[in-house]
Design an enzyme around this catalytic site. Sequence first.
Site, PDB file in Angstrom:
ATOM      1  CB  SER A 137      83.136 -25.302 -26.063  1.00 46.23           C
ATOM      2  OG  SER A 137      83.988 -26.185 -25.354  1.00 46.23           O
ATOM      3  CD  GLN A 159      86.186 -23.247 -23.200  1.00 50.93           C
ATOM      4  OE1 GLN A 159      85.836 -23.949 -24.135  1.00 50.93           O
ATOM      5  NE2 GLN A 159      86.978 -23.697 -22.227  1.00 50.93           N
ATOM      6  CE1 TYR A 161      87.621 -26.293 -20.016  1.00 48.80           C
ATOM      7  CE2 TYR A 161      87.730 -26.891 -22.340  1.00 48.80           C
ATOM      8  CZ  TYR A 161      87.007 -26.758 -21.170  1.00 48.80           C
ATOM      9  OH  TYR A 161      85.677 -27.086 -21.141  1.00 48.80           O
ATOM     10  CB  THR A 187      87.391 -22.665 -19.008  1.00 46.69           C
ATOM     11  OG1 THR A 187      86.347 -22.080 -19.790  1.00 46.69           O
ATOM     12  CG2 THR A 187      86.773 -23.474 -17.883  1.00 46.69           C
ATOM     13  NE  ARG A 196      81.851 -32.824 -15.843  1.00 47.84           N
ATOM     14  CZ  ARG A 196      82.343 -32.050 -16.805  1.00 47.84           C
ATOM     15  NH1 ARG A 196      82.092 -32.335 -18.074  1.00 47.84           N
ATOM     16  NH2 ARG A 196      83.070 -30.998 -16.509  1.00 47.84           N
ATOM     17  CE  LYS A 278      82.034 -20.945 -18.368  1.00 50.42           C
ATOM     18  NZ  LYS A 278      82.219 -22.191 -17.590  1.00 50.42           N
ATOM     19  CG  HIS A 302      82.815 -26.168 -15.384  1.00 53.20           C
ATOM     20  ND1 HIS A 302      83.956 -25.649 -15.958  1.00 53.20           N
ATOM     21  CD2 HIS A 302      82.315 -27.040 -16.281  1.00 53.20           C
ATOM     22  CE1 HIS A 302      84.147 -26.211 -17.144  1.00 53.20           C
ATOM     23  NE2 HIS A 302      83.163 -27.061 -17.363  1.00 53.20           N
ATOM     24  NE  ARG A 305      78.990 -30.159 -17.512  1.00 56.69           N
ATOM     25  CZ  ARG A 305      78.310 -31.194 -18.031  1.00 56.69           C
ATOM     26  NH1 ARG A 305      77.091 -31.469 -17.589  1.00 56.69           N
ATOM     27  NH2 ARG A 305      78.829 -31.943 -18.970  1.00 56.69           N
ATOM     28  CB  THR A 334      76.301 -21.923 -12.511  1.00 55.16           C
ATOM     29  OG1 THR A 334      77.600 -22.173 -13.065  1.00 55.16           O
ATOM     30  CG2 THR A 334      75.860 -23.173 -11.748  1.00 55.16           C
ATOM     31  CB  ILE A 336      70.500 -18.864 -15.572  1.00 58.46           C
ATOM     32  CG1 ILE A 336      71.393 -17.964 -14.708  1.00 58.46           C
ATOM     33  CG2 ILE A 336      69.428 -18.035 -16.289  1.00 58.46           C
ATOM     34  CD1 ILE A 336      72.259 -17.004 -15.491  1.00 58.46           C
ATOM     35  CG  MET A 337      67.030 -23.717 -15.069  1.00 60.74           C
ATOM     36  SD  MET A 337      67.090 -24.388 -16.755  1.00 60.74           S
ATOM     37  CE  MET A 337      65.524 -25.279 -16.837  1.00 60.74           C
TER      38      MET A 337
END
Length: 418
Positions: A137, A159, A161, A187, A196, A278, A302, A305, A334, A336-337
């Site tokens: 990032s 990545q 911006y 992004t 947040r 993205k 995102h 967020r 986003t 994924i667990m």
Amino acid sequence: MKLKRQFPRYKDVAPLLKFKKPELNPTRRRLNSAHTLWDIRKIAKRRTPTGPFNYVDGSAEDEVTIQKTREYFRDIEFQPGILRDVSTADTRTMVMGKQSALPFGFAPTGFTRMMHSAGERAVVRAAERTGIPYALSTMGTTSLEDVAAEAPLARKWFQLYLWRDRDRSRELLENAKRAGYDTLILTVDVPVAGNRVRDLRNGMVIPPELTLKTVLDASYRPEWWFNFLTTEPLKFAFAADENAGVVADVVANLYDPSATFEDLAWMREAWGGPMVIKGIQTLDDAKRSVDFGADGLIVSNHGGRQLDRAPIPLRLLPEVVDAVGEQTEVMIDTGIMNGADIVASIALGAKFAWIGRAYLYGLMAAGEEGVVKTVEILESEIVRTMKLLGVNKIADLNPDHVRLLEQQGLRQAARLVS
């Protein structure tokens, strides 16, 4: 009926009384107790101060988006095939012209050394060990060059911006190309920073504000604080002179709210290599991104967020794949667990998946070894899900393997109303 009894013989019961050898290494002992990513998360929460943990764990506003995104994964119903030869399972896949050992990679995350002092170095080493891509990032806390040198054999993406400062953007892109990063992730869903709330409540600043609450919180995590205080000062990868202030304020100074699709043209020219957009959240924006030259798309909100109550990536994914999947590589992130989440995403048309929070939980739990453990858990879940579906290659997953229960329920409700 009366049971016939006899005295047990040692040779008969010995195989049943085999005791597990104690693990003396504390890191391995912690990780051996983790069988799911939720187990990893519990360990991470115990070992990390509240501010950094909540920066990873939280999302925007009321956190509706991340909850709904995960619920949508849980609404998946698999359609297994039986009596297939699944003695082997090949998890390899191609993404943006190169092979990945698994159908997922490490998404770009900011402030990574706040999670664990090893930060990006640990993550890129884990990527090299497991054969998957790592995306650094712009908000990372290790330089492009240092990350590249840490794991020269890892596949590295960068990545960025759409910043106000185009000269600085061009400089970063040139540095990334020289350091061997082969793909750019742009992004585009952050014209302004999301609200947040957890970060605001925790006073998430760089460096942390030492209040009485902070000190008490730190007393339960001495190893984190020792590592944080005895390693190099925390610096952003993009600029060494912007290392103070509330996270949201720092971020707000970087983004360009006036950016449009036309700005993609100069970015593509400046980069000159594969470019992935993205933050795709509508079908129209997916089509326009392809029209403006995107080589790949990441359907993403995102991590919940930015805009709360944003579209759910898995719900949008099949539409995007149907519309532009033959022209570009469609990916997803986003929520994924579980490896089954990745399998479902691939079955519904995603070329690749990206995890963020998941590997950060591993990093907080045990540094590099925790990140590798996260990959191992996901890999085992992917392989097991594939075999139970009757599939032994990633390329063989298709929409027939998945049914979305929520959509089925909506169709039934519509019929009742009509």
